[in-house]
Design a protein around this motif. Structure first.
Motif, short mmCIF file in Angstrom:
data_model
loop_
_atom_site.label_atom_id
_atom_site.label_comp_id
_atom_site.label_asym_id
_atom_site.label_seq_id
_atom_site.Cartn_x
_atom_site.Cartn_y
_atom_site.Cartn_z
N SER A 1 0.77 -1.06 0.16
CA SER A 1 0.16 -0.08 -0.02
C SER A 1 0.98 1.27 0.07
CB SER A 1 -0.89 0.03 1.20
OG SER A 1 -1.82 -1.13 1.16
N PRO B 1 -4.54 -0.76 -8.76
CA PRO B 1 -4.06 0.33 -8.79
C PRO B 1 -3.81 1.29 -7.67
CG PRO B 1 -5.98 0.55 -10.46
CD PRO B 1 -6.21 -0.70 -9.41
N SER B 2 -2.81 1.99 -7.66
CA SER B 2 -2.10 2.47 -6.37
C SER B 2 -3.22 3.36 -5.73
CB SER B 2 -0.70 3.18 -6.48
OG SER B 2 -1.08 4.19 -7.67
N THR B 3 -4.10 4.02 -6.58
CA THR B 3 -4.95 5.11 -6.20
C THR B 3 -5.95 4.48 -5.15
OG1 THR B 3 -6.30 4.48 -8.38
CG2 THR B 3 -4.71 6.46 -8.14
N ILE B 4 -6.55 3.15 -5.49
CA ILE B 4 -7.50 2.76 -4.60
C ILE B 4 -6.85 1.44 -3.69
CG2 ILE B 4 -9.43 3.22 -6.17
CD1 ILE B 4 -9.44 0.29 -7.09
N ARG B 5 -5.58 0.92 -3.91
CA ARG B 5 -5.14 -0.09 -3.12
C ARG B 5 -4.88 0.17 -1.85
NH1 ARG B 5 0.72 -0.99 -5.02
NH2 ARG B 5 -0.22 -1.16 -6.87
#
Length: 522
Positions: A229, A372-376
């Motif tokens: 994360s 994706p890192s935006t929601i991970r």
């Protein structure tokens, strides 16, 4: 007078013939016992013969004692005691507790749960966080992996039912009576009379291994999720595991799970929401799904590990006897098992398939790491919270098994009681609990491989508790009542489960050795 004498002689002859018949039946039961397949041991058969004698005498000549007791003011509970041998212990040593009802449990005063509440408990056990590893199983198994998700659901549903069947025996009237209360009781009954405690020890060891490994997996997945994360942080996965364990140290002070149980419903709902979010993201990329990647080809080295992962995700047999005993209507248990496992099979299959189709060969051990890192980060933080709040449940269960086996075994324990006279936890008992928390941390730090550990646990204890032992116990305890297709199913499950367990265990160990040798992190 002659009529009275003739009546007494007739009663004596009938009683003698009845006794000889039952003792002959007990000898036949003893022959089956020596062969290894029967419904009861020879001692239990003699117990039934004694019960029949007592019951016959009671019905034919003991009514005057009941009337005399009522005249003296004693409360004899005459209506309940006229029911026959259901009021005697199955070994013939005494009457069964009056609270024991046919198809019920020993403690009728305890609050009972409905079939829906029981189904919710089973759903929590088989729809937990470990479904996050199922897409990884599809990666190495393809369509055969999907078939195994269905097959494991069917087999685990069946073995759960036959395990509960082993709790019951038929009395002389053909009515099923609950004579055992736990998995350990079933195991001990199978090993009696030669090794009356061996089966219980085997089941306890398997339970402890599975519960402790579950705790380790929660720490591993917490470290993995936090590391993925926040990849920009100069903190390793092992360090994140240490941070998670610090938050778990208060578990050592738990005396009950009341404080934790308040959060269980919220955690489960949060997990379902997370699964929906993952599936929704996968559906948004449906045009990019790689159907050509799903094949019938399997990775011979990795697929046995996938079997262990799938089996572990269905494990619930440990607590099924207690759950069935606390149901308001135990006759609804089979129906409850059917709909919970059908729902689990459908949801797991769809989740694993759509997740694998989205990321194909890039599928990771924990599927949320592919987001994706935006929601991970948001999804993983919720998952870490659920993992940390789920940890106390298996931890407390493991502590209870250890304490009852080693410290509170009715004066036969290896070590002194870890509780004081007032119920307070002694200092060395607290130290043992802290030691167990630290042990789970050390295992998570030195073996930070979620899928491999999950596959190893599923192959070692999951297959044993869900496949091997229930089918073996069913054959031993219910042999004389089984139809040919029941025998076939039990033998087939035992053989297939044994092959899968051995294969999965060997390949999981090989995978761990390979991961250590080449310093593989994922």
């Amino acid at each position: 007078m002659a009529h009275l004498i003739r009546h007494k002689i007739t009663n004596k002859l009938t009683n003698a013939a009845h006794t000889v018949s039952n003792k002959s039946q007990a000898k036949v039961s003893g022959v089956f016992a020596r062969l290894g397949f029967q419904a009861a041991t020879d001692e239990e058969g003699l117990g039934f013969a004694d019960c029949d004698d007592l019951d016959y005498d009671y019905r034919q000549g003991m009514q005057m004692d009941v009337l005399q007791g009522e005249e003296e003011g004693g409360h004899m509970e005459a209506e309940g005691e006229l029911d026959g041998d259901s009021h005697y212990q199955r070994d013939g040593t005494g009457r069964r507790p009056s609270s024991l009802k046919t198809g019920g449990s020993l403690d009728e005063d305890k609050p009972k749960i409905t079939s829906w509440e029981a189904g919710w408990n089973v759903t929590n056990a088989i729809q937990g966080m470990f479904v996050l590893g199922l897409p990884y199983a599809i990666l190495h198994g393809g369509y055969l992996g999907l078939f195994l998700i269905i097959f494991a659901a069917v087999v685990c549903c069946y073995t759960g039912k036959i395990l509960i069947a082993c709790l019951y025996e038929e009395n002389e009237d053909g009515v099923k009576v609950r004579v055992r209360d736990s998995y350990v009781d079933i195991a001990n009954a199978c090993c009696a009379p030669r090794f009356p405690a061996l089966g219980g020890h085997v089941v306890n060891v398997a339970q402890i291994i599975e519960l402790v490994m579950t705790c380790i997996l929660y720490v591993v997945v917490s470290g993995n999720l936090m590391y993925n994360s926040f990849p920009g942080f100069p903190v390793s996965q092992k360090a994140w595991s240490v941070v998670a364990t610090v938050a778990l140290l208060p578990c050592a002070f738990l005396k009950n799970l009341k404080a934790v149980s308040k959060f269980s419903l919220l955690c489960t709902l949060a997990h379902f929401v997370i699964n929906i979010l993952v599936v929704a993201y996968c559906l948004s990329r449906a045009r990019e799904w790689a159907w050509e990647k799903v094949k019938f080809y399997i990775d011979v080295k990795k697929f046995p590990i996938s079997i262990g992962i799938i089996v572990f995700s269905y494990t619930s047999q440990i607590f099924l006897p207690s759950l069935e005993g606390n149901m308001q209507n135990p006759s609804e248990f089979h129906c409850m098992m059917d709909w919970t496992h059908i729902a689990a099979c459908v949801l797991k299959g769809l989740f694993a398939l759509v997740a694998y189709l989205t990321w194909a060969d890039a599928t990771k051990e924990v599927i949320t790491d592919n987001l994706p890192s935006t929601i991970r980060a948001v999804v993983n933080i919720f998952l870490v919270s659920k993992a940390l709040l789920s940890y106390p449940l298996p931890f407390f269960a493991a502590v209870e098994v250890l304490e009852k086996s080693l410290f509170q075994d009715g004066g036969r324990a290896l070590f002194p009681d870890c509780y004081g006279p007032g119920g307070q936890l002694k200092s060395w008992g607290l130290g043992l609990r802290i030691g167990l928390v630290v042990f789970t941390l050390l295992m998570a730090v030195f073996v930070p491989h979620f899928a491999l550990l999950m596959g190893l646990t599923g192959s070692l204890t999951g297959a044993g508790l869900c496949f091997l032992l229930p089918s073996l116990f069913h054959l031993k305890l219910q042999w004389r009542n089984l139809l040919w297709h029941h025998v076939f199913f039990d033998v087939a499950i035992f053989v297939i489960g044994g092959i899968c367990a051995i294969s999965g265990f060997i390949h999981s160990i090989e995978g761990l050795i390979e991961a250590f040798r080449y310093n593989i992190h994922d």
